[in-house]
Design a protein around this motif. Sequence first.
Motif, short mmCIF file in Angstrom:
data_model
loop_
_atom_site.label_atom_id
_atom_site.label_comp_id
_atom_site.label_asym_id
_atom_site.label_seq_id
_atom_site.Cartn_x
_atom_site.Cartn_y
_atom_site.Cartn_z
N PRO A 86 10.55 85.39 -57.03
CA PRO A 86 9.61 86.42 -56.59
C PRO A 86 10.04 87.02 -55.25
CG PRO A 86 8.42 84.49 -57.37
CD PRO A 86 9.87 84.11 -57.32
N GLY A 87 10.04 88.33 -55.19
CA GLY A 87 10.42 89.02 -53.96
C GLY A 87 11.86 89.49 -53.93
N ASN A 91 15.13 77.74 -49.25
CA ASN A 91 16.01 78.01 -50.37
C ASN A 91 15.37 79.15 -51.19
OD1 ASN A 91 17.57 77.88 -52.72
ND2 ASN A 91 16.89 75.83 -53.31
N PRO A 92 16.05 80.31 -51.38
CA PRO A 92 17.51 80.49 -51.42
C PRO A 92 18.13 81.20 -50.23
CG PRO A 92 16.49 82.29 -52.60
CD PRO A 92 15.36 81.44 -52.06
N ALA A 134 -3.98 65.61 -54.64
CA ALA A 134 -4.74 66.41 -55.60
C ALA A 134 -5.29 67.73 -55.06
CB ALA A 134 -5.88 65.56 -56.17
N PRO A 135 -4.44 68.59 -54.50
CA PRO A 135 -4.94 69.90 -54.07
C PRO A 135 -5.31 70.76 -55.27
CG PRO A 135 -2.55 69.85 -53.99
CD PRO A 135 -2.99 68.45 -54.31
N GLN A 136 -6.35 71.54 -55.13
CA GLN A 136 -6.76 72.46 -56.21
C GLN A 136 -6.09 73.82 -56.09
OE1 GLN A 136 -8.86 71.33 -58.82
NE2 GLN A 136 -8.17 69.49 -57.73
N LYS A 137 -5.76 74.21 -54.85
CA LYS A 137 -5.09 75.49 -54.61
C LYS A 137 -3.85 75.24 -53.76
CE LYS A 137 -9.27 78.33 -54.89
NZ LYS A 137 -10.12 79.34 -54.20
N VAL A 138 -2.71 75.71 -54.25
CA VAL A 138 -1.42 75.49 -53.57
C VAL A 138 -0.82 76.84 -53.19
CG1 VAL A 138 0.95 74.69 -53.90
CG2 VAL A 138 -0.97 73.29 -54.72
N GLY A 139 -0.32 76.91 -51.98
CA GLY A 139 0.32 78.13 -51.50
C GLY A 139 1.83 77.97 -51.41
N THR A 140 2.55 79.05 -51.69
CA THR A 140 4.00 79.08 -51.54
C THR A 140 4.41 80.34 -50.79
OG1 THR A 140 4.41 80.24 -53.64
CG2 THR A 140 4.32 77.83 -53.71
N VAL A 141 5.57 80.26 -50.16
CA VAL A 141 6.16 81.42 -49.49
C VAL A 141 7.38 81.82 -50.30
CG1 VAL A 141 7.16 82.29 -47.35
CG2 VAL A 141 5.32 80.60 -47.25
N GLU A 142 7.36 83.03 -50.84
CA GLU A 142 8.42 83.49 -51.73
C GLU A 142 9.34 84.48 -51.03
OE1 GLU A 142 8.67 81.90 -54.35
OE2 GLU A 142 6.68 81.15 -54.82
N GLU A 161 13.75 92.48 -43.84
CA GLU A 161 14.08 92.65 -42.43
C GLU A 161 13.89 91.37 -41.63
OE1 GLU A 161 9.97 94.67 -43.02
OE2 GLU A 161 11.82 94.32 -44.16
N LEU A 162 13.19 90.39 -42.20
CA LEU A 162 13.03 89.07 -41.58
C LEU A 162 13.93 88.04 -42.26
CD1 LEU A 162 9.14 88.92 -41.12
CD2 LEU A 162 10.87 89.54 -39.42
N GLU A 163 14.97 88.53 -42.94
CA GLU A 163 15.90 87.67 -43.67
C GLU A 163 15.16 86.84 -44.72
OE1 GLU A 163 17.75 85.56 -40.49
OE2 GLU A 163 18.86 87.31 -39.80
N TRP A 164 14.15 87.47 -45.35
CA TRP A 164 13.35 86.92 -46.43
C TRP A 164 12.40 85.81 -45.98
CZ3 TRP A 164 13.32 90.36 -49.97
CH2 TRP A 164 14.47 91.13 -50.20
N CYS A 165 12.15 85.71 -44.69
CA CYS A 165 11.05 84.88 -44.20
C CYS A 165 9.77 85.71 -44.22
CB CYS A 165 11.33 84.38 -42.78
SG CYS A 165 12.64 83.14 -42.68
N ALA A 166 8.63 85.04 -44.18
CA ALA A 166 7.34 85.73 -44.16
C ALA A 166 6.82 85.82 -42.73
CB ALA A 166 6.33 85.01 -45.05
N GLU A 167 5.97 86.79 -42.50
CA GLU A 167 5.31 86.91 -41.20
C GLU A 167 4.40 85.70 -40.99
OE1 GLU A 167 5.73 88.96 -38.85
OE2 GLU A 167 6.31 90.95 -39.60
N PRO A 168 4.40 85.11 -39.80
CA PRO A 168 3.51 83.96 -39.55
C PRO A 168 2.05 84.28 -39.83
CG PRO A 168 5.10 84.21 -37.76
CD PRO A 168 5.25 85.41 -38.64
N GLU A 169 1.62 85.51 -39.52
CA GLU A 169 0.24 85.89 -39.77
C GLU A 169 -0.10 85.84 -41.26
OE1 GLU A 169 1.67 87.69 -35.98
OE2 GLU A 169 2.42 87.63 -38.04
N ASP A 170 0.87 86.25 -42.10
CA ASP A 170 0.65 86.21 -43.55
C ASP A 170 0.53 84.77 -44.04
OD1 ASP A 170 0.73 88.96 -43.64
OD2 ASP A 170 2.84 89.06 -44.23
#
Length: 384
Positions: A334-335, A159-160, A99-107, A132-141
């Motif tokens: 998204p993105g 995915n994708p 039951a999380p109230q806030k969910v995060g995703t990496v797009e 430039e990171l092949e659609w991965c996010a920066e770890p800091e973000d």
Amino acid sequence: MTGYIEVFGHGGDVETAASRFGGNAADFLDYSANINPLGPPKEVLEALEQGLQSVLRYPDPGHRGFKSVLSERLGVPQDRISVGNGAAESMALILLGLAPQKVGTVEPGFSEYRSLARQFGAEVQHVEGREELEWCAEPEDIERLMEQVDLLFLGQPNNPNGVQYSVEILHRLARKAEKTGTILVIDEAFMDFIPESRRHSLAPRLEEYPQVIIIRSMTKFYAIPGLRLGYALGRPEWIRAMTEKQVTWSVNGLALIAGEACLRSGERFEQDTLAQIARERARLKAGLESYGCVVTPGEANFILVRLPEPWTAASMQAALGERGILIRSCAMYPGLGERHVRLAVKDAEANECLLEALGSVMGRPDHKRHMIGAGGTCDDTAVL
């Protein structure tokens, strides 16, 4: 023709394709769903044939036979395993049980992370990957996002784009999850398509990271998407909380029979799959790049592609759909942009058909007529 085929938000919808383009759903060459082109292991088909009488009985609500084999295979205690009706149910059970109230995703990422979270009443926040990171996010973000959410979904490989985060980044995020109290859900649905020596996973050290849950799918690698089977690995109290929210008999008896047979099918099937995927991914990449496409160098059994101008995902999906080939538009991720599509990696014959059809619609003159079997022909004319 405009408009996308993904009216339900996913690939593999040949029924919608048939209604849009005509013809029979079974005749489409489906590049929109990422399923092992070898099909199920023969042991699975034999087990299903022998187990057909099980439809006369209720399936085991505790999934004990499959869970026992899975526990032995993974070296994970059974109280750390939750079995689900596909990986999607495992995601749903995590959201329901914890039951999380806030969910995060990496797009860009699997759309079910967002849709399920919203369906169960959670607020969704996200960060976006970089080209430039092949659609991965920066770890800091990702770490900053973890400070703001109760639960974070992370695809591994994602995915994708089919790209993995390094194991060092995974350890870093797992440690951050302990500090922030965030549940880190790592979706490894496509991990089996990567050779073991190159898999970046926290599964071998899961007991060290109590804030981590790993989700895996049986349906992609073993080619049983119609049966639906997946599982989650995590700490016992979370597994119990998920089980308490699970509908009794949600996993059917044939799926459990198939799951046991999959796990006992042996190394030959795995080796043949990995060899074919590596060979055909390279072949597809080279062919696509020769047409001016930009290919993300992922490792899974699918390829993220940016089409050359003036093609868009919608126009290419329509052009190939008229020829009996279904591809996955990624314009709604998204993105990503309106020219992004995702293509499954299939066998050599099917991939030749795809490349020839792409060349045909893009105005390439040097493509040969080639039969692809009962599903149709690869030609300059529509197969439907």
